[in-house]
Design an enzyme around this catalytic site. Structure first.
Site, PDB file in Angstrom:
ATOM      1  N   HIS A  28       0.835  -1.201   0.000  1.00  0.00           N
ATOM      2  CA  HIS A  28       0.000   0.000   0.000  1.00  0.00           C
ATOM      3  C   HIS A  28       0.872   1.255   0.000  1.00  0.00           C
ATOM      4  O   HIS A  28       0.452   2.319  -0.462  1.00  0.00           O
ATOM      5  CB  HIS A  28      -0.911   0.029   1.233  1.00  0.00           C
ATOM      6  CG  HIS A  28      -1.973  -1.026   1.220  1.00  0.00           C
ATOM      7  ND1 HIS A  28      -1.749  -2.290   1.711  1.00  0.00           N
ATOM      8  CD2 HIS A  28      -3.249  -1.000   0.774  1.00  0.00           C
ATOM      9  CE1 HIS A  28      -2.862  -3.003   1.577  1.00  0.00           C
ATOM     10  NE2 HIS A  28      -3.782  -2.243   1.006  1.00  0.00           N
ATOM     11  N   ASP A  40      -4.481  -6.034  -7.897  1.00  0.00           N
ATOM     12  CA  ASP A  40      -4.674  -5.289  -6.659  1.00  0.00           C
ATOM     13  C   ASP A  40      -4.846  -3.822  -7.050  1.00  0.00           C
ATOM     14  O   ASP A  40      -4.647  -3.438  -8.214  1.00  0.00           O
ATOM     15  CB  ASP A  40      -3.484  -5.495  -5.728  1.00  0.00           C
ATOM     16  CG  ASP A  40      -3.857  -5.371  -4.253  1.00  0.00           C
ATOM     17  OD1 ASP A  40      -4.916  -4.779  -3.961  1.00  0.00           O
ATOM     18  OD2 ASP A  40      -3.099  -5.861  -3.398  1.00  0.00           O
TER      19      ASP A  40
END
Length: 431
Positions: free
Chosen positions: A258, A330
């Site tokens: 992230h 993702d």
């Protein structure tokens, strides 16, 4: 006169011999021998008839209609590209920008995060409004969420909590994991979701991993495979589409993707001995969708992270694993991509590598950028329309196989579900 009488008698005798007893019955019954015998003078006509019959028998039967292909053929290029985008939304109600995105980009799916969830009824109303907005489009929409249990849970407090994969993994009980999958599905069906980004199939082999930890069933590939596949089957049994993650394996990273791009210096042989085992098990069980992670594996592909890599998606997942289901990236707005690639470059690279759905959250502008990028890439020849068709066929096939409809309403009984979760939790803690 005598000659005439003799002639008449001979004629009567001959007629009597030709009308044998039972000849009418035999004719009606049509014995096999009589049916196969050809009357004199009919050989040529029967040969022609037989030849005609053989031609009919040898002619290839008319191909059965393919409802997926029929639906695909009805879509415009814009509609096909839209199906390949799974976008985030802002706030807790459907705003004008989201309506415009659904109407203009015709996105194939929406993902909810924690900041999109309020009360159970409020969340269900939000989901319902998205489905209603999509009814002008010809293909029903994915409404997805990360509902793993443990710390990754999107459900409001009124729904009983489900413990982490790690706690369930400690029981080593596949039946409890399958029940977990059913309960997770029932939880999010309360709000009308139809896709769950679960189970996690990462093997927790690095104790310093900042992002996986107890999201994994454990440090054993065998355990993760057995319980992960069981959870997947549980989700599927309740009509929820499971998405296994994070291929090729996020368990041995020391960086949170992230925030930045993790690097895992493992060879193909090392990955095959650990990380890949659970994903191979899921593929053997015909998993519907696989999420690919933003991780660089330089010993396989030194130039592209897994989510953009033809080596990892094309050669390994599609090729060596023989996987022909849906591949989802993702979130392309995560730091691992955003800090290292332009969004338009990443979008083209991942489609060229073999991805079907591009997940992009938190920004309507990002969804439009991907839409415009892919459309232009087809027009200028960087991506062929047949390549787009491959992905959209898989997406439509998945939606049809689960009979998705924008008319679908939230299901299950909250009181009964909570009671079932409490009872199941007792079993998990008892083992």
């Amino acid at each position: 006169m005598l000659f005439l009488i003799i002639a008449v008698l001979m004629l009567i005798t001959a007629c009597g011999e030709t009308q044998k007893p039972g000849s009418t019955a035999n004719s009606s019954a049509g014995s096999t021998t009589e049916q196969q015998a050809a009357p004199e003078g009919s050989a040529d006509s029967d040969a022609e008839e037989a030849e005609g019959n053989n031609e009919q028998n040898n002619a290839s039967p008319q191909e059965e209609a393919d409802p997926v292909q029929e639906q695909l053929d009805q879509l415009s290029l814009d509609e096909k590209i839209g199906q390949m985008i799974l976008a985030g939304v802002q706030g807790t109600t459907l705003d004008d920008q989201a309506k415009q995105m659904i109407a203009d980009q015709k996105v194939g799916g929406i993902i909810f995060y924690g900041n999109n969830v309020t009360t159970l009824q409020g969340t269900a109303d939000f989901v319902k409004s998205i489905k209603e907005a999509n009814r002008s489009n010809s293909v029903p929409i994915f409404i997805s969420v990360d509902q793993e249990g443990g710390k990754v849970s999107r459900m409001p407090d009124e729904v009983e909590s489900i413990p982490s994969n790690g706690k369930v993994g400690a029981t080593k009980d596949a039946e409890l994991a399958e029940t977990m999958g059913r309960l997770l599905a029932r939880q999010i069906q309360l709000a009308g979701f139809n896709v769950d980004f679960a189970p996690v199939l990462d093997v927790n082999s690095n104790p310093n991993n900042p992002v996986i930890g107890d999201r994994s069933f454990g440090s054993s590939a065998e355990l993760v495979s057995r319980l992960g596949v069981a959870e997947m089957k549980g989700l599927r049994s309740e009509g929820m589409i499971p998405v296994v993650k994070h291929f090729p394996g996020h368990g041995d990273t020391s960086v949170d993707s992230h925030l930045d791009l993790p690097v895992v210096n493992k060879t193909e042989e090392q990955l095959a001995e650990l990380e890949w085992i659970p994903f191979q098990a899921a593929v053997k069980e015909h998993v519907e969708a696989v999420m690919v992670a933003h991780i660089l594996f330089p010993k396989l592909d030194s130039d592209h992270p897994a989510s953009l890599s033809d080596v990892i998606i094309g050669e390994h997942l599609r090729g060596k694993f023989n996987y022909d289901g849906v591949v989802i990236t993702d979130d392309l707005s995560m730091g691992a991509i955003a800090k290292n690639y332009k969004l338009n470059e990443a979008a083209i690279a991942t489609v060229q590598a073999g991805s079907d759905i591009l997940l992009v959250a938190h920004s309507y502008e990002s969804a439009k950028t991907i839409f415009d990028t892919l459309k232009n890439a087809v027009k200028n020849g960087k991506i062929t329309e047949s390549r787009i068709d491959e992905s959209v066929y898989r997406i439509l096939a998945l939606k049809q196989s689960y009979k998705l409809s924008d008319e679908q309403q939230p299901s299950d009984d909250l009181k009964q579900l909570n009671a079932d979760i409490v009872q199941w939790r007792k079993q998990v803690h008892a083992e």
